[in-house]
Design an enzyme around this catalytic site. Structure first.
Site, PDB file in Angstrom:
ATOM      1  N   TYR A   1      -2.112  -0.252  10.207  1.00 34.63           N
ATOM      2  CA  TYR A   1      -2.310  -0.840   8.874  1.00 34.63           C
ATOM      3  C   TYR A   1      -1.046  -0.679   8.029  1.00 34.63           C
ATOM      4  CZ  TYR A   1      -3.829  -1.063   3.973  1.00 34.63           C
ATOM      5  OH  TYR A   1      -3.928  -1.355   2.635  1.00 34.63           O
TER       6      TYR A   1
ATOM      7  N   SER B   1       0.824  -1.210   0.000  1.00 32.70           N
ATOM      8  CA  SER B   1       0.000   0.000   0.000  1.00 32.70           C
ATOM      9  C   SER B   1       0.860   1.263   0.000  1.00 32.70           C
ATOM     10  CB  SER B   1      -0.870  -0.026   1.255  1.00 32.70           C
ATOM     11  OG  SER B   1      -1.417   1.252   1.492  1.00 32.70           O
TER      12      SER B   1
HETATM   13  N1  LIG Z   1      -8.575  -0.268  -2.103  1.00 37.27           N
HETATM   14  C1  LIG Z   1      -7.484   0.469  -1.941  1.00 37.27           C
HETATM   15  O1  LIG Z   1      -7.504   1.687  -2.146  1.00 37.27           O
HETATM   16  C2  LIG Z   1      -6.189  -0.169  -1.511  1.00 37.27           C
HETATM   17  C3  LIG Z   1      -5.051   0.654  -1.410  1.00 37.27           C
HETATM   18  C4  LIG Z   1      -3.850   0.070  -1.018  1.00 37.27           C
HETATM   19  C5  LIG Z   1      -3.768  -1.273  -0.762  1.00 37.27           C
HETATM   20  N2  LIG Z   1      -4.901  -2.047  -0.852  1.00 37.27           N
HETATM   21  C6  LIG Z   1      -4.778  -3.477  -0.563  1.00 37.27           C
HETATM   22  O2  LIG Z   1      -5.374  -4.214  -1.641  1.00 37.27           O
HETATM   23  C7  LIG Z   1      -5.970  -5.405  -1.137  1.00 37.27           C
HETATM   24  C8  LIG Z   1      -7.428  -5.485  -1.554  1.00 37.27           C
HETATM   25  O3  LIG Z   1      -8.113  -4.338  -1.050  1.00 37.27           O
HETATM   26  P1  LIG Z   1      -9.659  -4.070  -1.318  1.00 37.27           P
HETATM   27  O4  LIG Z   1      -9.849  -2.615  -1.314  1.00 37.27           O
HETATM   28  O5  LIG Z   1     -10.119  -4.891  -2.457  1.00 37.27           O
HETATM   29  O6  LIG Z   1     -10.277  -4.609   0.048  1.00 37.27           O
HETATM   30  P2  LIG Z   1     -11.530  -5.572   0.333  1.00 37.27           P
HETATM   31  O7  LIG Z   1     -11.771  -5.489   1.800  1.00 37.27           O
HETATM   32  O8  LIG Z   1     -12.649  -5.227  -0.582  1.00 37.27           O
HETATM   33  O9  LIG Z   1     -10.976  -6.994  -0.055  1.00 37.27           O
HETATM   34  C9  LIG Z   1     -10.237  -7.809   0.830  1.00 37.27           C
HETATM   35  C10 LIG Z   1     -10.874  -9.171   0.850  1.00 37.27           C
HETATM   36  O10 LIG Z   1     -10.107  -9.973   1.754  1.00 37.27           O
HETATM   37  C11 LIG Z   1     -10.990 -10.757   2.513  1.00 37.27           C
HETATM   38  N3  LIG Z   1     -10.366 -11.081   3.798  1.00 37.27           N
HETATM   39  C12 LIG Z   1     -10.124 -10.236   4.836  1.00 37.27           C
HETATM   40  N4  LIG Z   1      -9.590 -10.906   5.858  1.00 37.27           N
HETATM   41  C13 LIG Z   1      -9.465 -12.201   5.462  1.00 37.27           C
HETATM   42  C14 LIG Z   1      -9.008 -13.367   6.097  1.00 37.27           C
HETATM   43  N5  LIG Z   1      -8.565 -13.351   7.364  1.00 37.27           N
HETATM   44  N6  LIG Z   1      -9.020 -14.535   5.405  1.00 37.27           N
HETATM   45  C15 LIG Z   1      -9.494 -14.577   4.120  1.00 37.27           C
HETATM   46  N7  LIG Z   1      -9.970 -13.490   3.482  1.00 37.27           N
HETATM   47  C16 LIG Z   1      -9.953 -12.305   4.137  1.00 37.27           C
HETATM   48  C17 LIG Z   1     -12.240  -9.887   2.710  1.00 37.27           C
HETATM   49  O11 LIG Z   1     -13.399 -10.653   2.991  1.00 37.27           O
HETATM   50  C18 LIG Z   1     -12.308  -9.160   1.372  1.00 37.27           C
HETATM   51  O12 LIG Z   1     -13.181  -9.812   0.465  1.00 37.27           O
HETATM   52  C19 LIG Z   1      -5.763  -5.373   0.374  1.00 37.27           C
HETATM   53  O13 LIG Z   1      -4.596  -6.124   0.666  1.00 37.27           O
HETATM   54  C20 LIG Z   1      -5.538  -3.911   0.679  1.00 37.27           C
HETATM   55  O14 LIG Z   1      -4.785  -3.731   1.848  1.00 37.27           O
HETATM   56  C21 LIG Z   1      -6.095  -1.527  -1.224  1.00 37.27           C
END
Ligand SMILES: NC(=O)c1ccc[n+]([C@@H]2O[C@H](COP(=O)([O-])OP(=O)(O)OC[C@H]3O[C@@H](n4cnc5c(N)ncnc54)[C@H](O)[C@@H]3O)[C@@H](O)[C@H]2O)c1
Length: 340
Positions: free
Chosen positions: A174, A149
């Site tokens: 985080y 991130s």
């Molecule tokens: N959306 C953003 O702007 C952004 C920015 C930087 C980094 N990220 C990273 O990208 C990735 C995806 O983000 P997103 O926005 O799609 O989030 P999201 O919450 O929509 O997706 C994450 C998924 O992981 C699943 N999950 C969470 N804990 C879990 C566990 N213990 N076991 C199995 N599954 C689990 C959740 O149910 C969810 O469906 C993450 O790693 C997040 O940190 C996202």
């Protein structure tokens, strides 16, 4: 190819699964439908990702997910309702499949809640990730894409943020777990020849965006004529990245890993267009044709002042080519929001 996607029912994950299936690959999706936001949204994401948009009858969480697992199963797609903290459960999945490459997106995301629940963030984002790497060793899986991130940059003064900048000063639990993932990932690469790309995503938005993220939340509140919480003086700024561009970056990282060996790379994926909070709100207002009612509030702890990606490395190393500017991206997001 056989890809294992973790978090494939989330925002970014469901877009990735959709893209991989369209290209004719097989996908195993591991997701625990955690309660960070409503599980029904993740069921809808999953159905959209496998192109099954038929009506789904919601009952209760356990029944719904069980039904989803069974109706979604096909020759090319298997969903496991599984927590990545449970190594034994993961091991049973790894035993059943030949996996070519893992794209690890499952995480507890969100800066502010990590201040309330730091231990849970550590368990999922650090221990859960290590469980996957341990199993890569046991099952000789050699290729791994990992979601990091932009938050690892903390309040970096120098802009744009480059991968070579010092990231020793995160300002939220985080961000610290993501930085920890990058460091431990390097250990697994060094000790066990696991080829890995760590992608630093810069605030991702677009259809299916998480409801907790500002663009989605503001769009909903403005459309319902409710106040939006407006933190700070409107000068905080973000490099917002449209989800299709992030998927382009992930698929190009996969390609790079498949065609090269002895890889450990950290790569920024941003849009390289910085938008301040005032402009973000006015762009949404324009797309919705409605004015926001602002409730002015002080800056939140954990929130950084500005993010801005230097994407030179992504362009030169993997051929990343983001092409959705903020105004067009917001138009597409709002169209999706009004349709859903
Ligand atoms: N959306 C953003 O702007 C952004 C920015 C930087 C980094 N990220 C990273 O990208 C990735 C995806 O983000 P997103 O926005 O799609 O989030 P999201 O919450 O929509 O997706 C994450 C998924 O992981 C699943 N999950 C969470 N804990 C879990 C566990 N213990 N076991 C199995 N599954 C689990 C959740 O149910 C969810 O469906 C993450 O790693 C997040 O940190 C996202």
């Amino acid at each position: 190819m056989n890809y294992l996607v973790t978090g494939g029912s989330g925002f970014i994950g469901s877009h990735l699964v959709e893209q991989l299936l369209k290209k004719g690959h097989s996908v195993i999706n591991i997701d625990n439908f955690d309660d960070f936001y409503n599980y029904q949204i993740k069921i809808k994401n999953t159905l959209a990702s496998i192109d099954k948009n038929s009506a789904f009858e919601f009952r209760d969480k356990e029944t719904d997910i069980k039904n989803l697992v069974s109706i979604s199963k096909s020759e090319n797609y298997t969903l496991y309702y599984q927590d990545i903290r449970d190594k034994k459960g993961l091991e049973d999945i790894f035993k059943n499949h030949q996996i070519d490459l893992i794209i690890h997106l499952a995480a507890l995301a969100g800066v502010r809640p990590s201040i309330e629940r730091p231990l849970e963030y550590e368990e999922v984002n650090v221990r859960g990730t290590m469980n996957l790497w341990e199993l890569c060793n046991d099952f000789t899986i050699k290729k791994f894409v990992c979601a990091s991130s932009s938050s690892v940059y903390g309040n970096n003064e120098k802009v744009p943020f480059a991968e070579t900048d010092n990231v020793d000063n995160p300002i939220s639990p985080y961000a610290a777990t993501k930085k920890c993932g990058e460091i431990l990932g390097h250990v697994y690469h060094q000790l066990y020849n696991l080829d890995m790309i760590q992608l630093r995503f810069f605030t991702v938005y677009g259809p299916r965006q998480r409801p907790d993220l500002a663009i989605h939340k503001f769009t909903r509140l403005i459309s319902e004529n409710q106040e939006i919480p407006f933190y700070g003086d409107g000068t905080t700024a973000r490099d917002y990245t449209y989800v299709d561009d992030i998927i382009d970056g992930i698929t190009k990282s996969i390609h790079y890993l498949e065609n090269n060996s002895d890889i450990y790379e950290i790569i920024n994926l941003g849009e390289s267009q910085v938008i301040d909070l005032n402009e973000m709100v006015s762009t949404i207002e324009k797309a919705l044709g409605k004015s926001a009612i602002r409730k002015n509030l002080p800056m939140q702890p954990g929130d950084v002042q500005k993010t801005n990606a230097d994407i030179t490395k992504a362009k030169t190393l993997i051929g990343y080519k983001p092409d959705t500017n903020f105004q067009n991206g917001i138009k597409k997001f709002v169209e999706w929001f009004l349709r859903k």
